[in-house]
Design a protein around this motif. Structure first.
Motif, short mmCIF file in Angstrom:
data_model
loop_
_atom_site.label_atom_id
_atom_site.label_comp_id
_atom_site.label_asym_id
_atom_site.label_seq_id
_atom_site.Cartn_x
_atom_site.Cartn_y
_atom_site.Cartn_z
N ILE A 96 -15.17 89.33 104.85
CA ILE A 96 -15.73 88.01 104.55
C ILE A 96 -16.23 87.40 105.85
O ILE A 96 -15.51 87.40 106.85
CB ILE A 96 -14.62 87.11 103.96
N PRO A 97 -17.47 86.90 105.90
CA PRO A 97 -17.95 86.28 107.14
C PRO A 97 -17.04 85.10 107.53
O PRO A 97 -16.64 84.32 106.66
CB PRO A 97 -19.33 85.77 106.76
N ALA A 98 -16.73 85.02 108.82
CA ALA A 98 -15.72 84.06 109.28
C ALA A 98 -16.08 82.62 108.92
O ALA A 98 -15.21 81.81 108.64
CB ALA A 98 -15.57 84.19 110.80
N GLU A 99 -17.36 82.30 108.91
CA GLU A 99 -17.73 80.91 108.69
C GLU A 99 -17.62 80.47 107.23
O GLU A 99 -17.68 79.29 106.93
CB GLU A 99 -19.16 80.67 109.16
N ALA A 100 -17.43 81.44 106.33
CA ALA A 100 -17.36 81.09 104.90
C ALA A 100 -15.95 80.61 104.56
O ALA A 100 -15.02 81.40 104.49
CB ALA A 100 -17.75 82.29 104.05
N GLU A 101 -15.81 79.30 104.35
CA GLU A 101 -14.48 78.72 104.17
C GLU A 101 -14.02 78.71 102.72
O GLU A 101 -12.84 78.71 102.43
CB GLU A 101 -14.46 77.26 104.67
N ILE A 102 -14.98 78.59 101.80
CA ILE A 102 -14.56 78.43 100.40
C ILE A 102 -14.99 79.63 99.57
O ILE A 102 -15.89 80.38 99.94
CB ILE A 102 -15.12 77.13 99.78
N SER A 115 -16.68 80.24 96.83
CA SER A 115 -18.05 80.49 96.36
C SER A 115 -18.92 81.01 97.50
O SER A 115 -19.71 81.93 97.31
CB SER A 115 -18.66 79.23 95.76
N HIS A 116 -18.77 80.43 98.68
CA HIS A 116 -19.55 80.88 99.83
C HIS A 116 -19.17 82.32 100.17
O HIS A 116 -20.03 83.19 100.37
CB HIS A 116 -19.30 79.93 101.01
N GLN A 117 -17.86 82.60 100.20
CA GLN A 117 -17.39 83.96 100.51
C GLN A 117 -17.94 84.96 99.51
O GLN A 117 -18.46 86.02 99.87
CB GLN A 117 -15.86 84.00 100.48
N LEU A 118 -17.83 84.62 98.22
CA LEU A 118 -18.21 85.59 97.19
C LEU A 118 -19.72 85.77 97.10
O LEU A 118 -20.19 86.88 96.82
CB LEU A 118 -17.62 85.15 95.83
N LEU A 119 -20.48 84.72 97.33
CA LEU A 119 -21.94 84.86 97.33
C LEU A 119 -22.39 85.81 98.44
O LEU A 119 -23.30 86.62 98.26
CB LEU A 119 -22.63 83.50 97.49
N MET A 120 -21.72 85.70 99.59
CA MET A 120 -22.05 86.58 100.72
C MET A 120 -21.56 88.00 100.46
O MET A 120 -22.29 88.98 100.62
CB MET A 120 -21.41 86.06 102.01
N LYS A 121 -20.29 88.08 100.04
CA LYS A 121 -19.64 89.38 99.89
C LYS A 121 -20.32 90.23 98.82
O LYS A 121 -20.46 91.44 98.96
CB LYS A 121 -18.17 89.13 99.53
N SER A 122 -20.75 89.59 97.75
CA SER A 122 -21.35 90.34 96.65
C SER A 122 -22.84 90.61 96.88
O SER A 122 -23.50 91.17 96.02
CB SER A 122 -21.17 89.57 95.34
N GLY A 123 -23.35 90.17 98.02
CA GLY A 123 -24.76 90.44 98.33
C GLY A 123 -25.72 89.59 97.51
O GLY A 123 -26.81 90.05 97.15
N MET A 124 -25.34 88.37 97.19
CA MET A 124 -26.23 87.50 96.41
C MET A 124 -27.10 86.62 97.29
O MET A 124 -28.21 86.25 96.89
CB MET A 124 -25.42 86.62 95.46
N PHE A 157 -20.41 75.33 103.57
CA PHE A 157 -20.06 75.83 102.25
C PHE A 157 -21.24 76.56 101.59
O PHE A 157 -21.42 76.50 100.39
CB PHE A 157 -19.59 74.69 101.32
N GLY A 158 -22.05 77.23 102.38
CA GLY A 158 -23.15 78.02 101.80
C GLY A 158 -24.17 77.15 101.11
O GLY A 158 -24.72 76.22 101.70
N LEU A 159 -24.42 77.44 99.82
CA LEU A 159 -25.46 76.70 99.09
C LEU A 159 -24.99 75.30 98.69
O LEU A 159 -25.77 74.51 98.19
CB LEU A 159 -25.85 77.46 97.82
N MET A 160 -23.73 75.02 98.91
CA MET A 160 -23.17 73.74 98.46
C MET A 160 -23.77 72.57 99.24
O MET A 160 -24.10 71.54 98.69
CB MET A 160 -21.66 73.79 98.71
N ARG A 161 -23.84 72.70 100.54
CA ARG A 161 -24.47 71.67 101.37
C ARG A 161 -25.36 72.37 102.38
O ARG A 161 -24.96 72.71 103.48
CB ARG A 161 -23.41 70.81 102.07
N SER A 162 -26.59 72.65 101.93
CA SER A 162 -27.51 73.36 102.80
C SER A 162 -28.62 72.42 103.25
O SER A 162 -28.64 71.25 102.88
CB SER A 162 -28.05 74.60 102.08
#
Ligand code: ATP
Ligand code: MG
Length: 572
Positions: A14-20, A22-31, A147-152
């Motif tokens: 999981i990329p270190a900066e992904a705290e929550i 949804s952010h972790q899973l969007l990155m991890k699953s390649g979305m 938080f990824g797409l949450m606050r971009s």
């Protein structure tokens, strides 16, 4: 689609900066993939889900006579000067210049541009109401993208605007949008709640935010344990409560309070209940230094305070700024203070014989009374409502929950139409300002919220309505030609039936395939394992609850279709 060919690069770590989650899973699953802070590319799986959410939004907007348009992201400063928001938007607005040194911005929202069009093109009451909408990129240079797409900083928003002849028309448009939003979020599988909200930089009054309930949510919701009341903490207000009510006014007393820094320390040292102390705080509101008074156990609601003072930048004053206006940091009080405006919460005049700072280091005052000993320039509700406060509707204690603001609806009234001259002529030939509303949904934030509410430690659990694919076919052993042929037949049959299907045709171990399947969260999985050849049955596995059904291979396509229909119907 074949998994061997899909562009969905999964990550082990999981990329270190992904705290929550949804952010972790969007990155991890390649979305999704990050391009810069708060700026992302959607890869095929992520984009498919985005498109599904957008399709649901479009259906519901079209159903209330929304008309889709597409406005530019690059907007001239003139329009923002007309509305008065070129200044108000502050640092969040992404400003750019063209080669002729003319000012533009990247759209943070579209009230100005849409009002510009309607005022130029619409003149008669006969053309109203109008409800143009679009799904388009917005740009906001957020102080803290996270938080990824949450606050971009670049994000897709559906924004609709309503233009009506009067307030009654606006009420109808608002109610239609409100109900459409409820349909949208329900169909996306969200557990949400509409709450009363502040209208922020958009302006106007009358607003609801749609909150997806989640612990990671950045918004705090207050809701009533006894009735239907629910509001954001930025907006909620309660009946002011007095203290010392009925007591006779006593003489002011100066007391020595060495080393008492916090309100709790002062309260304990003087043996005065904390709700009978007054906190005096020095704020810098744009360029003005103000003294703000609030009951000792309460917090200032900075959104209310900024709205009250009509300022963009609000924060604590620095120590030297406090000294410059003749105040003593840490020991300020209202009595005898001159040269700065005093803003008092509405509870302050109801506090009989209260304690407060004296104005000099290590000294406080007791038995101070508003009206007798000092007054304020403004008395207003500037407090943060908290759990346990009494509900403004029924008096029962309020509770709190955290939420993700996925959408917001606003009544703008004539704020923009009057500033920008959007007027129509009525049946009697008289001119009036149009009455406006605006309605926004964050598409990426909605996708993130769906994941927050629908995942486990293995991955995403997509609701059928927004899953990137509906079915994943998994032949367990790629060396077994017979099994692979059965899986391929099903894959082809489902494709013929227009089912959205993936087949995992990779030469990978079953463990790898199953891990990715769990991570991607496709709602239905069909497993062709060893047993299949003897029994003639394959396993149909439900991602949501892990349930497995054995289904005759010849029946599979029908059973799958029936399940997809049922799962979609459940979200209708
Ligand atoms: P917030 O309070 O979270 O900053 P906002 O109230 O400023 O949001 P609106 O202007 O109401 O946002 O925008 C409408 C919708 O756009 C929001 O309800 C949210 O879903 C989405 N949105 C707003 N800002 C962002 C962002 N930085 N990243 C992703 N989505 C956003
Ligand atoms: Mg909002």
């Amino acid at each position: 689609m074949r998994v061997s060919q899909i562009y969905a690069p999964t990550l082990r770590e999981i990329p270190a900066e992904a705290e929550i989650a949804s952010h972790q899973l969007l990155m991890k699953s390649g979305m999704i993939r990050k391009v810069a802070g708060g700026i992302y590319t959607y890869l095929p799986l992520g984009w498919r889900t985005m498109k599904k959410i957008m399709a649901i939004i479009r259906e519901e907007m079209d159903a209330i006579d929304g008309q889709e348009i597409a406005m530019p992201a690059v907007q001239p400063a003139e329009l923002w000067l007309e509305s008065g928001r070129w200044r108000v938007y502050g640092a969040e607005m992404w400003r750019v210049k063209d080669r002729h040194d003319r000012d533009f911005c990247l759209a943070p929202t579209h009230e100005e541009v849409v009002t510009f069009h309607i005022r130029n093109d619409v003149r008669s009451y006969r053309s109203l109401p109008l409800r143009p909408y679009q799904i388009q990129n917005k740009y906001r240079d957020e102080r803290r993208p996270r938080f990824g797409l949450m606050r971009s900083r670049e994000f897709l928003m559906k924004d609709m605007y309503s233009f009506d002849v009067d307030e009654a028309g606006l009420d109808i448009s608002y109610k239609l949008a409100y109900d459409a939003y409820s349909n949208i979020f329900r169909r996306c599988g969200l557990n949400f709640r509409p709450v009363e909200a502040d209208s922020g930089a958009i302006g106007g009054s009358g607003s609801h935010e749609f909150m997806a309930l989640a612990d990671c949510g950045e918004s705090q919701i207050l809701y009533c344990s006894g009735c239907d009341f629910a509001a954001t903490d930025e907006f909620a207000s309660i009946k002011p409560v007095g203290t010392g009510t009925g007591e006779e006014l006593r003489e002011v007393e100066t007391v020595y309070t060495p080393d008492c820094k916090t309100m709790e320390e002062v309260s304990a040292f003087l043996n005065v209940p904390i709700n009978r102390t007054v906190k005096s705080m020095v704020y810098k509101a744009d360029d003005e230094i103000v003294l703000v008074l609030i009951r000792g156990d309460r917090q200032i609601n900075e959104v209310k305070l900024a709205n009250l003072l009509d300022v963009v930048e609000l924060g604590f004053a620095e120590e030297d700024e406090v000294r410059k206006v003749g105040l003593e940091p840490g020991y300020c009080g209202p009595v005898g203070t001159k040269g700065v405006r005093i803003i008092a919460d509405e509870e302050i005049p109801l506090m009989i014989n209260h304690e407060c700072g004296q104005g000099q280091k290590d000294h406080h005052l007791l038995n101070v009374n508003y009206g007798r000993d000092y007054t304020a320039d403004i008395v207003a509700d500037i407090k943060l409502v908290e759990a346990g406060d009494a509900c403004p509707c029924c008096g029962a204690p309020l509770l709190t929950a955290r939420g993700i603001e996925v959408g917001q609806v606003f009544k703008l009234h004539t704020k923009y139409s009057s500033a920008m001259g959007a007027r129509y002529v009525d049946a009697n030939g008289e001119e009036h300002d149009m009455v406006m509303g605006c309605y926004g949904i964050g598409v990426g934030r909605t996708m993130s919220a769906v994941i927050e509410q629908n995942h486990d430690d293995k991955g995403i659990i997509w609701p059928m309505s927004v899953a990137p694919y509906q079915v994943l076919v998994v032949p367990v052993n790629d060396k077994d030609a017979e099994l692979c042929a059965m899986a391929e037949d099903l894959y082809q049959e489902l494709k013929r039936r227009r089912v959205e299907v993936l087949i995992d045709d990779r030469a990978e171990r079953p463990g790898v395939k199953f891990n990715d399947a769990d991570l991607w969260g496709i709602p239905l999985r069909v497993i062709f394992g060893k047993k299949c050849r003897e029994t003639g049955k394959a396993e149909l596995k439900f991602r949501a609850d892990g349930r497995v059904e054995e289904v005759e291979v010849s029946q599979l396509a029908d059973v799958i279709e029936a399940n997809i229909r049922r799962m979609l119907d459940e979200l209708k």
